[in-house]
Enzyme design. Structure first.
Site, mmCIF file in Angstrom:
data_model
loop_
_atom_site.group_PDB
_atom_site.id
_atom_site.type_symbol
_atom_site.label_atom_id
_atom_site.label_comp_id
_atom_site.label_asym_id
_atom_site.label_seq_id
_atom_site.Cartn_x
_atom_site.Cartn_y
_atom_site.Cartn_z
ATOM 1 N N GLY A 109 -5.505 -1.620 -1.138
ATOM 2 C CA GLY A 109 -6.368 -2.782 -0.973
ATOM 3 C C GLY A 109 -5.531 -4.020 -1.224
ATOM 4 N N GLY A 110 -6.015 -5.149 -0.741
ATOM 5 C CA GLY A 110 -5.247 -6.372 -0.925
ATOM 6 C C GLY A 110 -3.850 -6.192 -0.377
ATOM 7 N N ASP A 111 -2.868 -6.452 -1.226
ATOM 8 C CA ASP A 111 -1.461 -6.311 -0.806
ATOM 9 C C ASP A 111 -0.758 -5.208 -1.583
ATOM 10 O OD1 ASP A 111 -1.409 -7.592 -3.249
ATOM 11 O OD2 ASP A 111 0.068 -9.088 -2.675
ATOM 12 N N GLU A 112 -1.507 -4.158 -1.915
ATOM 13 C CA GLU A 112 -0.957 -3.028 -2.663
ATOM 14 C C GLU A 112 -0.920 -1.765 -1.804
ATOM 15 O OE1 GLU A 112 -2.325 -4.169 -7.178
ATOM 16 O OE2 GLU A 112 -3.667 -2.919 -5.979
#
Length: 137
Positions: free
Chosen positions: A59-62
Protein backbone atom coordinates in the site's frame (compact mmCIF):
# COMPACT_ATOMS: atom_id res chain seq x y z
CA UNK A 1 -0.50 -14.74 0.16
CA UNK A 2 3.28 -14.43 0.43
CA UNK A 3 3.82 -17.28 2.83
CA UNK A 4 2.97 -20.91 2.31
CA UNK A 5 0.97 -22.52 5.10
CA UNK A 6 3.34 -25.48 5.42
CA UNK A 7 6.53 -24.80 7.38
CA UNK A 8 9.66 -24.92 5.28
CA UNK A 9 13.21 -25.82 6.09
CA UNK A 10 14.46 -23.94 3.03
CA UNK A 11 15.96 -20.54 3.96
CA UNK A 12 14.44 -17.47 2.34
CA UNK A 13 14.66 -13.71 2.67
CA UNK A 14 11.96 -11.11 3.08
CA UNK A 15 12.64 -7.54 1.99
CA UNK A 16 10.54 -4.56 3.05
CA UNK A 17 10.92 -1.57 0.69
CA UNK A 18 9.74 1.96 1.34
CA UNK A 19 10.24 4.50 -1.43
CA UNK A 20 12.15 7.67 -0.64
CA UNK A 21 11.08 11.01 -2.13
CA UNK A 22 7.69 9.65 -3.23
CA UNK A 23 5.67 12.37 -1.45
CA UNK A 24 7.65 15.19 -3.13
CA UNK A 25 7.11 13.46 -6.50
CA UNK A 26 3.36 13.23 -5.87
CA UNK A 27 3.20 16.86 -4.65
CA UNK A 28 5.25 18.22 -7.55
CA UNK A 29 3.99 16.19 -10.50
CA UNK A 30 0.54 15.05 -9.33
CA UNK A 31 -1.10 11.79 -8.38
CA UNK A 32 -1.31 10.48 -11.95
CA UNK A 33 2.47 10.66 -12.26
CA UNK A 34 2.77 9.22 -8.74
CA UNK A 35 0.67 6.23 -9.79
CA UNK A 36 2.79 5.83 -12.90
CA UNK A 37 5.96 5.97 -10.76
CA UNK A 38 4.60 3.19 -8.51
CA UNK A 39 3.84 1.04 -11.54
CA UNK A 40 7.27 1.65 -13.04
CA UNK A 41 8.96 0.98 -9.71
CA UNK A 42 7.12 -2.34 -9.40
CA UNK A 43 8.35 -3.26 -12.88
CA UNK A 44 11.90 -2.29 -11.97
CA UNK A 45 11.76 -4.40 -8.82
CA UNK A 46 10.42 -7.35 -10.79
CA UNK A 47 13.19 -6.97 -13.37
CA UNK A 48 15.82 -7.58 -10.68
CA UNK A 49 14.15 -10.66 -9.21
CA UNK A 50 14.48 -14.26 -10.21
CA UNK A 51 11.54 -16.16 -11.70
CA UNK A 52 10.62 -17.84 -8.42
CA UNK A 53 10.73 -14.65 -6.30
CA UNK A 54 7.61 -12.62 -5.48
CA UNK A 55 6.96 -8.89 -5.16
CA UNK A 56 3.80 -7.35 -3.69
CA UNK A 57 2.75 -3.79 -3.01
CA UNK A 58 1.51 -3.42 0.56
CA UNK A 59 0.00 0.00 0.00
CA UNK A 60 1.14 3.56 -0.44
CA UNK A 61 4.79 3.40 -1.45
CA UNK A 62 5.66 0.17 0.36
CA UNK A 63 6.58 -3.14 -1.27
CA UNK A 64 7.49 -6.58 0.07
CA UNK A 65 9.77 -9.00 -1.76
CA UNK A 66 10.04 -12.71 -1.00
CA UNK A 67 13.36 -14.16 -2.15
CA UNK A 68 12.97 -17.92 -2.19
CA UNK A 69 15.77 -20.46 -2.05
CA UNK A 70 18.39 -18.17 -0.57
CA UNK A 71 21.71 -19.92 -0.04
CA UNK A 72 24.01 -17.06 1.00
CA UNK A 73 23.48 -13.66 2.59
CA UNK A 74 25.85 -12.25 -0.04
CA UNK A 75 23.34 -13.26 -2.75
CA UNK A 76 20.63 -11.23 -1.00
CA UNK A 77 22.99 -8.27 -0.59
CA UNK A 78 23.66 -8.31 -4.36
CA UNK A 79 19.93 -8.25 -5.07
CA UNK A 80 19.46 -5.36 -2.64
CA UNK A 81 22.27 -3.42 -4.35
CA UNK A 82 20.65 -4.03 -7.75
CA UNK A 83 17.27 -2.92 -6.40
CA UNK A 84 18.80 0.34 -5.19
CA UNK A 85 20.41 0.86 -8.61
CA UNK A 86 17.20 0.22 -10.54
CA UNK A 87 14.94 2.28 -8.30
CA UNK A 88 17.32 5.26 -8.35
CA UNK A 89 17.26 5.55 -12.14
CA UNK A 90 15.58 8.80 -13.26
CA UNK A 91 11.92 8.70 -14.26
CA UNK A 92 11.60 9.99 -17.84
CA UNK A 93 8.03 11.17 -17.38
CA UNK A 94 8.93 13.36 -14.35
CA UNK A 95 11.69 15.52 -15.83
CA UNK A 96 14.36 13.08 -14.66
CA UNK A 97 13.17 13.04 -11.03
CA UNK A 98 14.42 9.93 -9.26
CA UNK A 99 13.22 7.99 -6.27
CA UNK A 100 15.22 5.95 -3.80
CA UNK A 101 14.36 3.13 -1.45
CA UNK A 102 14.99 2.17 2.13
CA UNK A 103 15.18 -1.61 2.35
CA UNK A 104 14.91 -3.87 5.38
CA UNK A 105 15.92 -7.51 5.37
CA UNK A 106 14.67 -10.46 7.41
CA UNK A 107 16.08 -13.96 6.95
CA UNK A 108 14.15 -17.15 7.70
CA UNK A 109 14.65 -18.83 10.10
CA UNK A 110 17.15 -16.49 11.85
CA UNK A 111 14.83 -13.47 12.25
CA UNK A 112 11.47 -15.19 12.64
CA UNK A 113 9.55 -18.40 12.23
CA UNK A 114 6.33 -16.95 10.77
CA UNK A 115 5.24 -14.31 8.31
CA UNK A 116 4.20 -11.73 10.89
CA UNK A 117 7.50 -11.94 12.77
CA UNK A 118 9.55 -11.72 9.59
CA UNK A 119 7.53 -8.81 8.24
CA UNK A 120 7.88 -6.96 11.55
CA UNK A 121 11.64 -7.55 11.62
CA UNK A 122 12.09 -6.43 7.99
CA UNK A 123 9.93 -3.35 8.64
CA UNK A 124 12.12 -2.35 11.61
CA UNK A 125 15.26 -2.90 9.54
CA UNK A 126 13.77 -0.72 6.80
CA UNK A 127 13.31 2.11 9.33
CA UNK A 128 16.90 1.62 10.48
CA UNK A 129 18.03 1.87 6.84
CA UNK A 130 15.93 5.02 6.36
CA UNK A 131 17.62 6.62 9.38
CA UNK A 132 21.09 5.69 8.08
CA UNK A 133 20.43 7.09 4.61
CA UNK A 134 19.04 10.34 6.02
CA UNK A 135 22.26 11.00 7.89
CA UNK A 136 24.37 10.15 4.80
CA UNK A 137 22.47 12.32 2.29
Amino acid sequence: MLFERKPTKQPFALLFLDLNKFKPLNDTFGHDKGDRALFETAQRIQSVLRDHDVVARLGGDEFVVLLREVKELSDVEKIIARLHEEIQQPLDFCDGFSLGASIGLAMYPEHGQDGASLLNYADQEMYNDKQRTRTVR
